[in-house]
Write a protein that holds these residues in place. Structure first.
Motif, PDB file in Angstrom:
ATOM      1  N   LEU A  36      -6.819 -27.571   3.042  1.00  0.00           N
ATOM      2  CA  LEU A  36      -6.310 -26.874   1.815  1.00  0.00           C
ATOM      3  C   LEU A  36      -7.536 -26.525   1.203  1.00  0.00           C
ATOM      4  O   LEU A  36      -7.506 -24.646   0.957  1.00  0.00           O
ATOM      5  N   LEU A  37      -8.711 -26.710   0.841  1.00  0.00           N
ATOM      6  CA  LEU A  37     -10.107 -26.844   0.548  1.00  0.00           C
ATOM      7  C   LEU A  37     -10.440 -25.903   1.696  1.00  0.00           C
ATOM      8  O   LEU A  37     -11.275 -25.492   1.527  1.00  0.00           O
ATOM      9  N   TYR A  38     -10.728 -26.341   3.452  1.00  0.00           N
ATOM     10  CA  TYR A  38     -11.158 -25.912   4.303  1.00  0.00           C
ATOM     11  C   TYR A  38     -10.581 -24.290   4.389  1.00  0.00           C
ATOM     12  O   TYR A  38     -11.294 -23.228   4.063  1.00  0.00           O
ATOM     13  N   VAL A  39      -9.184 -24.331   4.330  1.00  0.00           N
ATOM     14  CA  VAL A  39      -8.306 -22.606   4.089  1.00  0.00           C
ATOM     15  C   VAL A  39      -9.091 -21.778   3.002  1.00  0.00           C
ATOM     16  O   VAL A  39      -9.706 -20.624   3.098  1.00  0.00           O
ATOM     17  N   LEU A  40      -9.248 -22.642   1.720  1.00  0.00           N
ATOM     18  CA  LEU A  40      -8.762 -21.509   0.897  1.00  0.00           C
ATOM     19  C   LEU A  40     -10.666 -21.504   0.818  1.00  0.00           C
ATOM     20  O   LEU A  40     -11.253 -20.490   0.974  1.00  0.00           O
ATOM     21  N   GLY A  41     -11.694 -21.951   1.409  1.00  0.00           N
ATOM     22  CA  GLY A  41     -12.888 -21.524   1.269  1.00  0.00           C
ATOM     23  C   GLY A  41     -12.875 -20.142   2.714  1.00  0.00           C
ATOM     24  O   GLY A  41     -13.675 -19.388   2.295  1.00  0.00           O
ATOM     25  N   GLY A  42     -12.388 -20.310   3.601  1.00  0.00           N
ATOM     26  CA  GLY A  42     -12.833 -19.338   4.629  1.00  0.00           C
ATOM     27  C   GLY A  42     -11.763 -18.292   4.249  1.00  0.00           C
ATOM     28  O   GLY A  42     -12.233 -17.157   4.461  1.00  0.00           O
ATOM     29  N   LEU A  43     -10.925 -17.948   2.854  1.00  0.00           N
ATOM     30  CA  LEU A  43     -10.309 -17.139   2.496  1.00  0.00           C
ATOM     31  C   LEU A  43     -11.426 -16.178   1.766  1.00  0.00           C
ATOM     32  O   LEU A  43     -11.111 -15.630   0.359  1.00  0.00           O
ATOM     33  N   GLY A  44     -12.347 -17.082   0.912  1.00  0.00           N
ATOM     34  CA  GLY A  44     -13.426 -16.149   0.382  1.00  0.00           C
ATOM     35  C   GLY A  44     -13.779 -14.613   0.007  1.00  0.00           C
ATOM     36  O   GLY A  44     -13.270 -14.272  -0.859  1.00  0.00           O
ATOM     37  N   PRO A  45     -13.906 -14.219   1.478  1.00  0.00           N
ATOM     38  CA  PRO A  45     -13.871 -12.938   1.718  1.00  0.00           C
ATOM     39  C   PRO A  45     -12.560 -12.093   1.345  1.00  0.00           C
ATOM     40  O   PRO A  45     -13.315 -11.190   1.293  1.00  0.00           O
ATOM     41  N   MET A  46     -12.088 -12.797   2.074  1.00  0.00           N
ATOM     42  CA  MET A  46     -10.678 -11.655   1.220  1.00  0.00           C
ATOM     43  C   MET A  46     -10.595 -11.831  -0.560  1.00  0.00           C
ATOM     44  O   MET A  46      -9.847 -10.446  -0.521  1.00  0.00           O
ATOM     45  N   ILE A  47     -10.194 -13.202  -0.994  1.00  0.00           N
ATOM     46  CA  ILE A  47     -10.322 -13.014  -2.227  1.00  0.00           C
ATOM     47  C   ILE A  47     -11.134 -11.575  -2.677  1.00  0.00           C
ATOM     48  O   ILE A  47     -11.552 -11.218  -3.652  1.00  0.00           O
ATOM     49  N   GLY A  48     -12.914 -12.261  -2.514  1.00  0.00           N
ATOM     50  CA  GLY A  48     -13.390 -11.681  -2.899  1.00  0.00           C
ATOM     51  C   GLY A  48     -13.606  -9.921  -2.709  1.00  0.00           C
ATOM     52  O   GLY A  48     -13.671  -9.172  -3.655  1.00  0.00           O
ATOM     53  N   ALA A  49     -12.959  -9.514  -1.425  1.00  0.00           N
ATOM     54  CA  ALA A  49     -12.591  -8.319  -1.480  1.00  0.00           C
ATOM     55  C   ALA A  49     -11.556  -7.569  -2.251  1.00  0.00           C
ATOM     56  O   ALA A  49     -11.932  -6.219  -2.250  1.00  0.00           O
ATOM     57  N   TYR A  50     -10.697  -8.061  -2.597  1.00  0.00           N
ATOM     58  CA  TYR A  50      -9.392  -7.901  -3.392  1.00  0.00           C
ATOM     59  C   TYR A  50      -9.841  -7.500  -5.012  1.00  0.00           C
ATOM     60  O   TYR A  50      -9.399  -7.143  -5.765  1.00  0.00           O
ATOM     61  N   VAL A  51     -10.671  -8.779  -5.335  1.00  0.00           N
ATOM     62  CA  VAL A  51     -11.209  -8.608  -6.999  1.00  0.00           C
ATOM     63  C   VAL A  51     -11.946  -7.539  -6.999  1.00  0.00           C
ATOM     64  O   VAL A  51     -11.701  -6.983  -7.868  1.00  0.00           O
ATOM     65  N   ALA A  52     -13.105  -6.915  -5.970  1.00  0.00           N
ATOM     66  CA  ALA A  52     -14.141  -6.008  -5.935  1.00  0.00           C
ATOM     67  C   ALA A  52     -13.140  -4.358  -5.824  1.00  0.00           C
ATOM     68  O   ALA A  52     -13.284  -4.073  -6.827  1.00  0.00           O
ATOM     69  N   VAL A  53     -12.275  -4.704  -5.352  1.00  0.00           N
ATOM     70  CA  VAL A  53     -11.611  -3.102  -5.039  1.00  0.00           C
ATOM     71  C   VAL A  53     -10.313  -3.564  -6.543  1.00  0.00           C
ATOM     72  O   VAL A  53      -9.861  -2.140  -7.290  1.00  0.00           O
ATOM     73  N   LEU A  54     -10.367  -4.450  -6.691  1.00  0.00           N
ATOM     74  CA  LEU A  54      -9.545  -4.236  -8.548  1.00  0.00           C
ATOM     75  C   LEU A  54     -10.200  -4.071  -9.657  1.00  0.00           C
ATOM     76  O   LEU A  54      -9.786  -3.360 -10.824  1.00  0.00           O
ATOM     77  N   SER A  55     -10.500  -4.710  -9.408  1.00  0.00           N
ATOM     78  CA  SER A  55     -12.558  -4.716 -10.972  1.00  0.00           C
ATOM     79  C   SER A  55     -13.292  -2.744 -10.778  1.00  0.00           C
ATOM     80  O   SER A  55     -13.559  -3.184 -11.339  1.00  0.00           O
ATOM     81  N   THR A  56     -12.826  -2.352  -9.461  1.00  0.00           N
ATOM     82  CA  THR A  56     -13.413  -1.023  -9.207  1.00  0.00           C
ATOM     83  C   THR A  56     -12.265   0.192  -9.131  1.00  0.00           C
ATOM     84  O   THR A  56     -12.859   0.169  -8.198  1.00  0.00           O
ATOM     85  N   SER A  57     -11.289  -0.152  -9.740  1.00  0.00           N
ATOM     86  CA  SER A  57     -10.270   0.386  -9.052  1.00  0.00           C
ATOM     87  C   SER A  57     -10.994   2.647  -8.631  1.00  0.00           C
ATOM     88  O   SER A  57     -10.330   2.854  -7.914  1.00  0.00           O
ATOM     89  N   SER A  58     -11.775   2.823  -9.724  1.00  0.00           N
ATOM     90  CA  SER A  58     -11.700   4.058 -10.269  1.00  0.00           C
ATOM     91  C   SER A  58     -12.641   4.120  -8.815  1.00  0.00           C
ATOM     92  O   SER A  58     -12.003   5.777  -8.198  1.00  0.00           O
ATOM     93  N   GLN A  59     -13.038   3.568  -8.091  1.00  0.00           N
ATOM     94  CA  GLN A  59     -13.920   4.140  -6.329  1.00  0.00           C
ATOM     95  C   GLN A  59     -13.268   3.787  -5.564  1.00  0.00           C
ATOM     96  O   GLN A  59     -13.464   4.343  -4.967  1.00  0.00           O
ATOM     97  N   ALA A  60     -12.567   2.558  -5.647  1.00  0.00           N
ATOM     98  CA  ALA A  60     -12.016   1.870  -4.355  1.00  0.00           C
ATOM     99  C   ALA A  60     -10.552   1.852  -4.880  1.00  0.00           C
ATOM    100  O   ALA A  60     -10.445   0.157  -4.863  1.00  0.00           O
ATOM    101  N   PRO A  61      -9.859   2.524  -4.970  1.00  0.00           N
ATOM    102  CA  PRO A  61      -7.879   2.575  -4.858  1.00  0.00           C
ATOM    103  C   PRO A  61      -7.682   2.084  -3.883  1.00  0.00           C
ATOM    104  O   PRO A  61      -8.027   1.379  -2.909  1.00  0.00           O
ATOM    105  N   LEU A  62      -6.572   0.962  -4.831  1.00  0.00           N
ATOM    106  CA  LEU A  62      -6.101  -0.261  -3.611  1.00  0.00           C
ATOM    107  C   LEU A  62      -5.598   0.361  -2.785  1.00  0.00           C
ATOM    108  O   LEU A  62      -5.122  -0.333  -1.577  1.00  0.00           O
TER     109      LEU A  62
END
Length: 262
Positions: A36-62
Motif C-alpha cells: 500500500l505504501l509502495y504503490v502510494l509512493g509511486g502515485l506521487g507524480p500523478m497526485i502532484g499532477a492533479y494538485v497542480a492542475v486543480l490549483s492553477t485551473s485558469s492556466q491549466a484547465p482540467l
C-alpha cells in the motif's frame, strides 16, 4: 513548482516511512501494508499532477489536461513505436551483452513471451501512472522556457532523483543496486518519452511506453548483474536512442520552418 513539491512530498514520505519500517523488520515486501505504501509512493507524480492542475485551473484547465491524458486518436504506427521501441532496445542491449560474454546466457531467466501482455497491464500501475506528472506537467512546462530536448534532459535528472528512496528500501529491485547506472537509464527513458510526447501530445502513449519498458524488463529481457561494466550497455543505448530521436525531430522542425520562408 506545485507539481514537484507535492510529487516529492507524497513519494518520499511514503517510501521514507516504508524504508524505516522495512529496515526495522516491521514490514516485508508482499505484505499489504508494505504494498500500500509502495504503490502510494509511486502515485506521487500523478497526485502532484492533479494538485497542480486543480490549483492553477485558469492556466491549466482540467479538461485540457484530460484531453492530453486520454488522447488515443493518433496514427496506428505510433502504437507500434510506443510498444516496440522499448522492447527492441531491451532485446538489442541484452543480445549485445551476450555476444560479448556468451556465459551470461546461463544467467538469463526469461519468462514465456505471452506473459508480456499481463505484465504490460500490471506495469500501467507499476510505473506508467507516473507519466501524467512527468510528461503531462513537468515536460511541457519546462519546454515552454528551454525547448523540448533540454526539458526532457532536465526532467530525466529530476525523475532519477525522485527514485532515490527505493535504493534504501529492502525488497524492491532497486535496493542495493547501482544508482548512477540506473539514473543514466532513467535519463535515456526521459529523452525518448520527451520525444514521444512532443510528437503526439499524448500522455496516454507515454503511459504505455513506460509500462512496456517495465514489462519487458520484468519478463527477464535485461542484462544480468553479473555482466559487470556491460550493464552500461542498456542505459547508454537508451540515451543514444533518445538523443537521435530528439535531433531528428529538431531537424525536421527546422526543415519545416525553412520551407515556410521559401
Amino acid at each position: 513548482m506545485v507539481f514537484l513539491i507535492v510529487c516529492f512530498s507524497v513519494t518520499w514520505s511514503a517510501w521514507g516511512i516504508l524504508g524505516w519500517l522495512a529496515r526495522a523488520q516491521q514490514l516485508v515486501y508482499g505484505q499489504w501494508p508494505f504494498m500500500l505504501l509502495y504503490v502510494l509512493g509511486g502515485l506521487g507524480p500523478m497526485i502532484g499532477a492533479y494538485v497542480a492542475v486543480l490549483s492553477t485551473s485558469s492556466q491549466a484547465p482540467l479538461r485540457e489536461f484530460h484531453q492530453r491524458l486520454f488522447r488515443w486518436r493518433v496514427a496506428g504506427w505510433w502504437y507500434a513505436v510506443t510498444i516496440g521501441l522499448p522492447v527492441v532496445l531491451a532485446i538489442a542491449s541484452t543480445m549485445i551483452a551476450v555476444l560479448f560474454r556468451p556465459d551470461l546466457s546461463s544467467a538469463l531467466s526469461i519468462r514465456p513471451w505471452y506473459m508480456f501482455v499481463p505484465l504490460l497491464a500490471v506495469m500501467i500501475v507499476g510505473g506508467g501512472l507516473e507519466e501524467p506528472g512527468w510528461r503531462g506537467i513537468a515536460q511541457p512546462e519546462i519546454a515552454h522556457t528551454i525547448g523540448s530536448a533540454k526539458a526532457a534532459l532536465w526532467v530525466g535528472l529530476v525523475w532519477a532523483l525522485w527514485h532515490v528512496p527505493l535504493f534504501f528500501l529492502p525488497g524492491v529491485s532497486q535496493y542495493g543496486s547501482n544508482f548512477p547506472v540506473f539514473a543514466l537509464g532513467v535519463v535515456g527513458m526521459a529523452l525518448m518519452l520527451g520525444w514521444l510526447y512532443s510528437r503526439t501530445a499524448s500522455i496516454l502513449l507515454c503511459v504505455v511506453f513506460h509500462a512496456a519498458a517495465n514489462a519487458i524488463t520484468a519478463l527477464g529481457v535485461a542484462i544480468p548483474h553479473e555482466a559487470g561494466c556491460l550493464v552500461l550497455l542498456s542505459p547508454c543505448l537508451h540515451v543514444l536512442a533518445g538523443f537521435v530521436l530528439l535531433l531528428a525531430a529538431r531537424a525536421r522542425s527546422d526543415e519545416r520552418v525553412a520551407a515556410e520562408f521559401v
